[in-house]
Design a protein around this motif. Structure first.
Motif, short mmCIF file in Angstrom:
data_model
loop_
_atom_site.label_atom_id
_atom_site.label_comp_id
_atom_site.label_asym_id
_atom_site.label_seq_id
_atom_site.Cartn_x
_atom_site.Cartn_y
_atom_site.Cartn_z
N VAL A 90 1.07 -1.06 -0.03
CA VAL A 90 0.04 -0.02 0.05
C VAL A 90 0.90 1.36 0.07
O VAL A 90 0.63 2.18 -0.71
CB VAL A 90 -0.83 -0.05 1.09
N VAL A 91 1.93 1.41 0.85
CA VAL A 91 2.79 2.28 0.89
C VAL A 91 3.39 2.59 -0.53
O VAL A 91 3.60 3.84 -1.01
CB VAL A 91 3.92 2.25 1.82
N SER A 92 3.80 1.67 -1.04
CA SER A 92 4.59 1.60 -2.49
C SER A 92 3.58 2.02 -3.57
O SER A 92 4.04 3.09 -4.42
CB SER A 92 5.22 0.33 -2.63
N ASP A 93 2.39 1.63 -3.27
CA ASP A 93 1.30 2.03 -4.36
C ASP A 93 1.08 3.50 -4.18
O ASP A 93 1.10 4.18 -5.35
CB ASP A 93 0.05 1.16 -4.02
N VAL A 143 1.96 10.15 -2.90
CA VAL A 143 1.45 10.57 -1.73
C VAL A 143 2.41 9.59 -0.69
O VAL A 143 2.69 8.59 -0.65
CB VAL A 143 0.15 9.95 -1.42
N ARG A 144 3.02 10.47 0.24
CA ARG A 144 3.82 9.93 1.21
C ARG A 144 3.34 9.59 2.49
O ARG A 144 2.32 10.16 2.96
CB ARG A 144 5.12 10.82 1.42
N ARG A 145 3.83 8.70 3.09
CA ARG A 145 3.41 8.15 4.54
C ARG A 145 3.56 9.12 5.41
O ARG A 145 4.86 9.68 5.42
CB ARG A 145 4.14 6.90 4.84
N ALA A 146 2.92 9.31 6.34
CA ALA A 146 3.14 10.25 7.72
C ALA A 146 4.22 9.53 8.50
O ALA A 146 4.37 8.36 8.72
CB ALA A 146 1.79 10.56 8.52
N GLY A 147 5.41 10.38 8.92
CA GLY A 147 6.42 9.99 9.71
C GLY A 147 6.22 10.02 11.13
O GLY A 147 6.93 9.93 11.80
N TYR A 148 4.73 9.89 11.55
CA TYR A 148 4.64 9.95 12.87
C TYR A 148 3.23 9.46 13.26
O TYR A 148 2.41 8.93 12.04
CB TYR A 148 4.37 11.40 13.31
N ARG A 149 2.74 9.07 14.29
CA ARG A 149 1.47 8.44 14.81
C ARG A 149 0.38 9.30 14.73
O ARG A 149 0.47 10.44 15.33
CB ARG A 149 1.72 7.40 15.92
N VAL A 150 -0.67 8.93 14.23
CA VAL A 150 -2.00 9.69 14.34
C VAL A 150 -2.90 8.97 15.15
O VAL A 150 -2.94 7.78 15.06
CB VAL A 150 -2.59 9.86 12.80
N PRO A 151 -3.34 9.46 16.11
CA PRO A 151 -4.24 8.88 17.15
C PRO A 151 -5.24 8.05 16.43
O PRO A 151 -5.94 8.58 15.82
CB PRO A 151 -4.78 10.13 18.03
N GLY A 152 -5.22 6.73 17.12
CA GLY A 152 -6.38 5.89 16.67
C GLY A 152 -5.94 5.00 15.39
O GLY A 152 -6.84 4.53 15.00
N SER A 153 -4.56 5.39 14.67
CA SER A 153 -4.53 4.85 13.49
C SER A 153 -2.99 4.10 13.66
O SER A 153 -2.31 4.59 14.39
CB SER A 153 -4.51 5.71 12.35
N ILE A 183 -0.15 11.41 4.28
CA ILE A 183 -0.60 12.94 4.15
C ILE A 183 -1.16 13.24 2.71
O ILE A 183 -0.42 13.10 1.82
CB ILE A 183 0.68 14.03 4.35
N VAL A 184 -2.60 13.81 2.70
CA VAL A 184 -2.90 13.84 1.30
C VAL A 184 -3.38 15.58 1.46
O VAL A 184 -3.85 16.00 2.59
CB VAL A 184 -4.33 13.15 1.39
#
Length: 428
Positions: free
Chosen positions: A326-329, A336-346, A351-352
């Motif tokens: 999923v990250v690669s896709d 779209v890049r992956r957030a480098g931190y934790r989002v609460p509950g996820s 980041i979109v």
């Protein structure tokens, strides 16, 4: 392959028919309203009204729904509990894991808001405690003193403790006609912690395979056979409509449905065979059926259906491969890049900032034993969250160290747009 067999699980599309308490065939069976937790309920008559919130706020198919914490029971069943002045109609979350139907009883700690008054056994003349000598008071239930049988349990809804009891359960409303059944065993909970009821549901209805579950007690009383189907209704513009939980002969025949066999019949849970995963139609070959196998001796692994669990969880070995794909896709196809931190509950968020990117998010397909497939579209794989001033698309599948659990976010996949009312059903 018939979806009426008790040993089969069927994924199917069906037209919604009104919930009622009569069987078209004259055999034993009946249906219960299955409503959104936001439907208005008359706690005296059992009548169900329209949604309490605008459709945009409660529509689970929306890519931007109001996000609820884990454990949120989106759909519930309406039943009456008690007799005389003690009878009230309540919303109960559905539970495929717990051994016992339970409700909060007076007194109950800690105090929690709920729809309707807390059940007061003193006002219900047919209420009776289950004695330690009863055939029902056996493990996991434990005798307590000379006159009580205690229960304790933890599910995605709550950690509860209380005593086994029996009373009258009533189904239907003043419009369809009430139908009551006395002597049903349930748990009167006097402690319910970590109770994610959002001030609405009062407990849970057990639908697992133990003799104390709701469906098996119905069969034991000759009220319905132990087979059941669970159908969710996609509201669209029909805010007064609701789904249904059907038992016995009320379960419709859908021979055309795609089905997969239930497994491990000596367990209390509903196991199915998950054999692989595809992302955007491409099979992830590194994920194989062995990753989802069940070690019965260690009680580890396997895939279960649990509509009481809000999110889908995947065994870690397979999840790590899916997450990487999923990250690669998203990175290579959408930038779209992956957030480098934790989002609460996820666990996994991106980041979109590009308008209209949501419709381009990936879908996945679960390949089940027997050739059945369950496709989960992007709108039920991701949810929008705001964090640190940025908008994120967060993945709704989580890693798990013990087993794979298909929760209601997966089972509520979007149904193709048509001009008629739509529902999705699971039959057991």
């Amino acid at each position: 392959m018939s979806c009426l067999s008790a040993s089969m699980l069927c994924f199917l599309l069906a037209l919604l028919t009104p919930a009622n308490l009569t069987s078209a065939t004259g055999n034993i069976g009946f249906s219960l309203p299955l409503v959104s937790s936001h439907h208005k309920l008359n706690h005296t008559t059992g009548e169900i009204g329209e949604l309490l919130l605008p459709e945009a706020d409660v529509n689970p198919m929306n890519i931007r729904p109001k996000v609820a914490p884990a454990g949120w029971p989106m759909f519930s069943v309406v039943v009456g509990v008690g007799s005389g002045r003690g009878q009230h109609f309540y919303k109960l979350a559905l539970d495929f894991v717990g051994n016992l139907t339970w409700i909060r009883c007076k007194p109950c700690t800690p105090e929690e808001q709920q729809e309707g008054p807390i059940f007061d056994a003193a006002l219900s003349p047919k209420y009776a405690l289950v004695k330690p000598t009863s055939i029902h008071c056996k493990p996991p239930f434990v005798g307590h003193g000379h006159d009580k049988c205690s229960f304790s349990g933890t599910t995605s809804l709550a950690a509860v403790h209380g005593y086994l009891a029996s009373d009258v359960f009533t189904f239907g409303d003043t419009g369809t006609g009430h139908r009551s059944l006395g002597g049903l065993i349930f748990g009167c909970a006097h402690r319910a912690t970590e109770f994610w009821n959002h001030g609405i549901v009062v407990g849970a209805m057990s639908l697992n395979k133990r003799s104390t579950s709701f469906k098996y007690q119905l069969a034991a009383h000759g009220f319905a056979t132990s087979k059941f189907s669970y159908c969710l209704f996609y509201h669209g513009q029909h805010s007064a409509k609701h789904g249904f939980l059907r038992f016995g002969s009320d379960v419709p025949n859908h021979d055309h449905a795609h089905s997969t066999a239930l497994m491990y019949h000596d367990t209390m849970l509903y196991f199915i065979g998950l054999e692989g995963v595809s992302l955007n139609g491409q099979r992830l070959t590194r994920i194989n059926r062995g990753m989802f196998s069940r070690d019965q001796a260690r009680k580890h692994g396997g895939t279960i259906i649990d509509v009481g669990t809000p999110e889908t969880r995947m065994i870690r070995a397979a999840y790590d491969i899916l997450e990487a794909a999923v990250v690669s896709d998203l990175q290579h196809r959408l930038g779209v890049r992956r957030a480098g931190y934790r989002v609460p509950g996820s666990h996994l968020c991106f980041i979109v900032s590009i308008h209209g990117i949501y419709q381009k998010l990936p879908s996945i397909t679960l390949h089940l034993a027997g050739g059945a497939q369950l496709t989960i579209r992007w709108d039920l794989l991701f949810v929008t969250k705001m964090h640190q001033g940025a908008q994120h698309a967060c993945f709704l599948i989580f890693p798990d160290e013990k087993m794979t659990v298909l929760g209601y976010s997966t089972l509520l996949r979007r149904i193709a747009r048509t001009t008629v009312a739509r529902s999705i059903c699971l039959s057991f």
